[in-house]
Design a protein around this motif. Structure first.
Motif, PDB file in Angstrom:
ATOM      1  N   PHE A  74      39.282  38.080  46.049  1.00 33.65           N
ATOM      2  CA  PHE A  74      39.384  39.533  46.157  1.00 33.65           C
ATOM      3  C   PHE A  74      40.040  40.210  44.961  1.00 33.65           C
ATOM      4  CE2 PHE A  74      39.674  38.309  50.827  1.00 33.65           C
ATOM      5  CZ  PHE A  74      38.306  38.426  51.007  1.00 33.65           C
ATOM      6  N   TYR A  75      40.738  39.465  44.138  1.00 36.06           N
ATOM      7  CA  TYR A  75      41.377  40.068  42.956  1.00 36.06           C
ATOM      8  C   TYR A  75      41.618  39.027  41.865  1.00 36.06           C
ATOM      9  CZ  TYR A  75      45.554  38.244  45.381  1.00 36.06           C
ATOM     10  OH  TYR A  75      46.466  37.446  46.043  1.00 36.06           O
ATOM     11  N   SER A  76      41.730  39.517  40.647  1.00 37.26           N
ATOM     12  CA  SER A  76      42.035  38.661  39.505  1.00 37.26           C
ATOM     13  C   SER A  76      43.427  39.004  38.996  1.00 37.26           C
ATOM     14  CB  SER A  76      41.012  38.877  38.375  1.00 37.26           C
ATOM     15  OG  SER A  76      39.720  38.497  38.786  1.00 37.26           O
ATOM     16  N   VAL A  77      44.173  37.989  38.612  1.00 39.65           N
ATOM     17  CA  VAL A  77      45.494  38.202  38.029  1.00 39.65           C
ATOM     18  C   VAL A  77      45.355  38.116  36.521  1.00 39.65           C
ATOM     19  CG1 VAL A  77      47.870  37.370  37.871  1.00 39.65           C
ATOM     20  CG2 VAL A  77      46.637  37.223  40.053  1.00 39.65           C
ATOM     21  N   ALA A  78      45.674  39.207  35.847  1.00 44.18           N
ATOM     22  CA  ALA A  78      45.567  39.249  34.391  1.00 44.18           C
ATOM     23  C   ALA A  78      46.629  38.338  33.762  1.00 44.18           C
ATOM     24  CB  ALA A  78      45.753  40.684  33.903  1.00 44.18           C
ATOM     25  N   LYS A  79      46.522  38.087  32.489  1.00 44.60           N
ATOM     26  CA  LYS A  79      47.537  37.302  31.783  1.00 44.60           C
ATOM     27  C   LYS A  79      48.856  38.063  31.856  1.00 44.60           C
ATOM     28  CE  LYS A  79      48.605  35.120  27.367  1.00 44.60           C
ATOM     29  NZ  LYS A  79      48.162  34.895  25.961  1.00 44.60           N
ATOM     30  N   LEU A  80      49.852  37.446  32.467  1.00 45.79           N
ATOM     31  CA  LEU A  80      51.138  38.107  32.679  1.00 45.79           C
ATOM     32  C   LEU A  80      52.059  37.873  31.482  1.00 45.79           C
ATOM     33  CD1 LEU A  80      51.671  37.064  36.416  1.00 45.79           C
ATOM     34  CD2 LEU A  80      50.667  39.183  35.542  1.00 45.79           C
ATOM     35  N   THR A  81      52.400  38.938  30.802  1.00 42.13           N
ATOM     36  CA  THR A  81      53.266  38.842  29.626  1.00 42.13           C
ATOM     37  C   THR A  81      54.714  39.220  29.926  1.00 42.13           C
ATOM     38  OG1 THR A  81      52.660  41.103  28.983  1.00 42.13           O
ATOM     39  CG2 THR A  81      51.364  39.293  28.040  1.00 42.13           C
ATOM     40  N   HIS A  82      54.930  40.048  30.962  1.00 39.47           N
ATOM     41  CA  HIS A  82      56.284  40.490  31.290  1.00 39.47           C
ATOM     42  C   HIS A  82      56.570  40.391  32.784  1.00 39.47           C
ATOM     43  CE1 HIS A  82      55.833  42.292  27.272  1.00 39.47           C
ATOM     44  NE2 HIS A  82      57.136  42.143  27.201  1.00 39.47           N
ATOM     45  N   SER A  83      55.964  39.422  33.447  1.00 34.25           N
ATOM     46  CA  SER A  83      56.243  39.209  34.860  1.00 34.25           C
ATOM     47  C   SER A  83      55.856  37.794  35.250  1.00 34.25           C
ATOM     48  CB  SER A  83      55.509  40.226  35.734  1.00 34.25           C
ATOM     49  OG  SER A  83      54.107  40.052  35.638  1.00 34.25           O
ATOM     50  N   LEU A  84      56.286  37.388  36.445  1.00 32.46           N
ATOM     51  CA  LEU A  84      56.035  36.051  36.955  1.00 32.46           C
ATOM     52  C   LEU A  84      55.080  36.127  38.140  1.00 32.46           C
ATOM     53  CD1 LEU A  84      59.769  34.887  36.937  1.00 32.46           C
ATOM     54  CD2 LEU A  84      58.042  34.440  35.183  1.00 32.46           C
TER      55      LEU A  84
ATOM     56  N   GLU B 213      51.035  39.438  51.369  1.00 34.65           N
ATOM     57  CA  GLU B 213      50.114  39.803  52.451  1.00 34.65           C
ATOM     58  C   GLU B 213      49.532  41.194  52.220  1.00 34.65           C
ATOM     59  OE1 GLU B 213      49.974  40.287  57.328  1.00 34.65           O
ATOM     60  OE2 GLU B 213      51.860  39.788  56.333  1.00 34.65           O
ATOM     61  N   LEU B 214      50.374  42.107  51.733  1.00 35.38           N
ATOM     62  CA  LEU B 214      49.908  43.458  51.425  1.00 35.38           C
ATOM     63  C   LEU B 214      48.839  43.421  50.335  1.00 35.38           C
ATOM     64  CD1 LEU B 214      50.143  46.596  51.570  1.00 35.38           C
ATOM     65  CD2 LEU B 214      51.945  46.412  49.841  1.00 35.38           C
ATOM     66  N   LEU B 215      49.094  42.690  49.266  1.00 30.93           N
ATOM     67  CA  LEU B 215      48.130  42.571  48.166  1.00 30.93           C
ATOM     68  C   LEU B 215      46.819  41.965  48.666  1.00 30.93           C
ATOM     69  CD1 LEU B 215      47.259  42.620  45.210  1.00 30.93           C
ATOM     70  CD2 LEU B 215      48.505  40.461  44.876  1.00 30.93           C
ATOM     71  N   ASP B 216      46.904  40.905  49.454  1.00 30.69           N
ATOM     72  CA  ASP B 216      45.695  40.268  49.991  1.00 30.69           C
ATOM     73  C   ASP B 216      44.915  41.237  50.884  1.00 30.69           C
ATOM     74  OD1 ASP B 216      46.425  37.964  48.711  1.00 30.69           O
ATOM     75  OD2 ASP B 216      47.192  36.949  50.494  1.00 30.69           O
ATOM     76  N   SER B 217      45.645  42.018  51.665  1.00 20.43           N
ATOM     77  CA  SER B 217      45.006  42.972  52.574  1.00 20.43           C
ATOM     78  C   SER B 217      44.278  44.066  51.798  1.00 20.43           C
ATOM     79  CB  SER B 217      46.067  43.589  53.495  1.00 20.43           C
ATOM     80  OG  SER B 217      45.474  44.474  54.416  1.00 20.43           O
ATOM     81  N   ILE B 218      44.915  44.581  50.745  1.00 19.32           N
ATOM     82  CA  ILE B 218      44.283  45.607  49.912  1.00 19.32           C
ATOM     83  C   ILE B 218      43.026  45.044  49.257  1.00 19.32           C
ATOM     84  CG2 ILE B 218      44.535  47.044  47.846  1.00 19.32           C
ATOM     85  CD1 ILE B 218      47.527  47.245  48.505  1.00 19.32           C
ATOM     86  N   GLY B 219      43.129  43.826  48.721  1.00 14.45           N
ATOM     87  CA  GLY B 219      41.982  43.186  48.072  1.00 14.45           C
ATOM     88  C   GLY B 219      40.838  42.956  49.039  1.00 14.45           C
ATOM     89  N   SER B 220      41.163  42.517  50.248  1.00 13.90           N
ATOM     90  CA  SER B 220      40.138  42.285  51.260  1.00 13.90           C
ATOM     91  C   SER B 220      39.440  43.586  51.646  1.00 13.90           C
ATOM     92  CB  SER B 220      40.772  41.640  52.498  1.00 13.90           C
ATOM     93  OG  SER B 220      39.827  41.490  53.536  1.00 13.90           O
ATOM     94  N   ASP B 221      40.216  44.647  51.830  1.00 16.05           N
ATOM     95  CA  ASP B 221      39.625  45.936  52.203  1.00 16.05           C
ATOM     96  C   ASP B 221      38.791  46.517  51.059  1.00 16.05           C
ATOM     97  OD1 ASP B 221      40.497  46.051  54.809  1.00 16.05           O
ATOM     98  OD2 ASP B 221      42.370  47.048  54.335  1.00 16.05           O
ATOM     99  N   PHE B 222      39.220  46.290  49.828  1.00 16.21           N
ATOM    100  CA  PHE B 222      38.442  46.742  48.668  1.00 16.21           C
ATOM    101  C   PHE B 222      37.067  46.081  48.690  1.00 16.21           C
ATOM    102  CE2 PHE B 222      37.311  46.512  44.093  1.00 16.21           C
ATOM    103  CZ  PHE B 222      37.347  47.868  43.785  1.00 16.21           C
ATOM    104  N   ASN B 223      37.052  44.793  48.995  1.00 17.65           N
ATOM    105  CA  ASN B 223      35.798  44.045  49.076  1.00 17.65           C
ATOM    106  C   ASN B 223      34.924  44.556  50.220  1.00 17.65           C
ATOM    107  OD1 ASN B 223      34.391  41.377  50.419  1.00 17.65           O
ATOM    108  ND2 ASN B 223      34.331  41.315  48.185  1.00 17.65           N
ATOM    109  N   LYS B 224      35.538  44.879  51.363  1.00 11.77           N
ATOM    110  CA  LYS B 224      34.797  45.372  52.523  1.00 11.77           C
ATOM    111  C   LYS B 224      34.144  46.724  52.237  1.00 11.77           C
ATOM    112  CE  LYS B 224      37.669  43.077  56.012  1.00 11.77           C
ATOM    113  NZ  LYS B 224      38.699  43.297  57.057  1.00 11.77           N
TER     114      LYS B 224
END
Length: 265
Positions: A103-113, A122-133
């Motif tokens: 449902f989402y791609s994680v870009a190359k993280l330069t200033h975060s982990l 869970e919130l991120l997964d839910s947003i990604g799932s709804d975006f796909n729907k």
């Protein structure tokens, strides 16, 4: 006499058969119930369903304008103590790893982990799932959202604040409750597909608009950073009574610093 004996024996046998059947049925129901319970998924923190046909209306900067103190207050409530650096396993082990998925791609993280606390993941997964729907409902190709920033260590946040004046040292990214989703970049499916970015941006905005109304998160539209700055919302703080002024921000900063100091006692 013999008939009477046979009659009593038949009644006793019937009673035993009835008891046996009753016990067998009870055991079966109990076993079946346990089997079903094991297959049931855990109750989600976000059970509400969104309207897949919802259309976002308004100006992004005005609708998504939740102040930094709201994000930080929620981070303090729901997050972990600020991560010191990449080697801070005592805190990182309490979070979930975030990787690119369906449902989402994680870009190359330069200033975060690549970590979030479970409720934020869970919130991120839910947003990604709804975006796909929503894309499926509109018969559009399965583009993915692009996550550009996740949990920042104190070291990373200081480095970023030196380069970017808008990057506050007192950031919700430090608690593992916050992530950024780009509104200019979307990962296309394999093959040739094209959808104007503005359409995908408005679809994402329509989802976030509903999530905010449901009390799931706080959102800040970042124009210069071209992202939606999103923090999972808590349920124990009355945010409507949280005055987002200088004094409030100072108190939050003091609280964050205290959290850091307590880790080294």
């Amino acid at each position: 006499m013999k008939k009477k004996y046979i009659y009593r024996r038949a009644i006793a046998l019937l009673i035993l058969v009835t008891i046996f059947l009753f016990i067998s049925v009870s055991v079966y129901k109990c076993a079946k119930g346990h089997s079903i319970n094991k297959q049931q998924p855990p109750i989600s923190h976000f059970p509400e369903k969104i309207d897949l046909n919802h259309t976002f209306r308004g100006k992004l900067a005005e609708v998504f304008s939740d102040s930094n103190c709201l994000h930080v207050a929620s981070g303090i409530e729901l997050g972990v103590a600020p991560v010191i650096d990449e080697a801070d396993t005592a805190i990182l082990n309490k979070m979930d790893t975030v990787d690119s998925c369906a449902f989402y791609s994680v870009a190359k993280l330069t200033h975060s982990l690549p970590y979030l606390v479970p409720i934020a993941k869970e919130l991120l997964d839910s947003i990604g799932s709804d975006f796909n729907k929503v894309l499926k409902a509109k018969k559009m190709p399965p583009f993915k959202m692009v996550v550009t920033s996740l949990t920042r260590s104190s070291k990373q946040q200081k480095q970023l604040s030196r380069r970017n004046k808008n990057a506050s040292i007192n950031s919700a990214h430090c608690f593992g409750t916050t992530f950024d989703i780009s509104w200019t970049k979307f990962s296309p499916p394999q093959g040739e597909s094209y959808i104007p970015e503005v359409k995908l941006k408005l679809i994402l905005a329509s989802i976030l608009d509903q999530y905010r109304d449901m009390g799931r998160c706080f959102v800040k539209f970042e124009k210069k950073q071209t992202c939606f700055h999103i923090t999972v919302a808590g349920k124990t703080i009355d945010y409507s009574k949280l005055a987002c002024d200088t004094n409030t921000n100072n108190r939050l900063i003091e609280k964050v610093e205290k959290m850091k100091q307590e880790r080294f006692k």
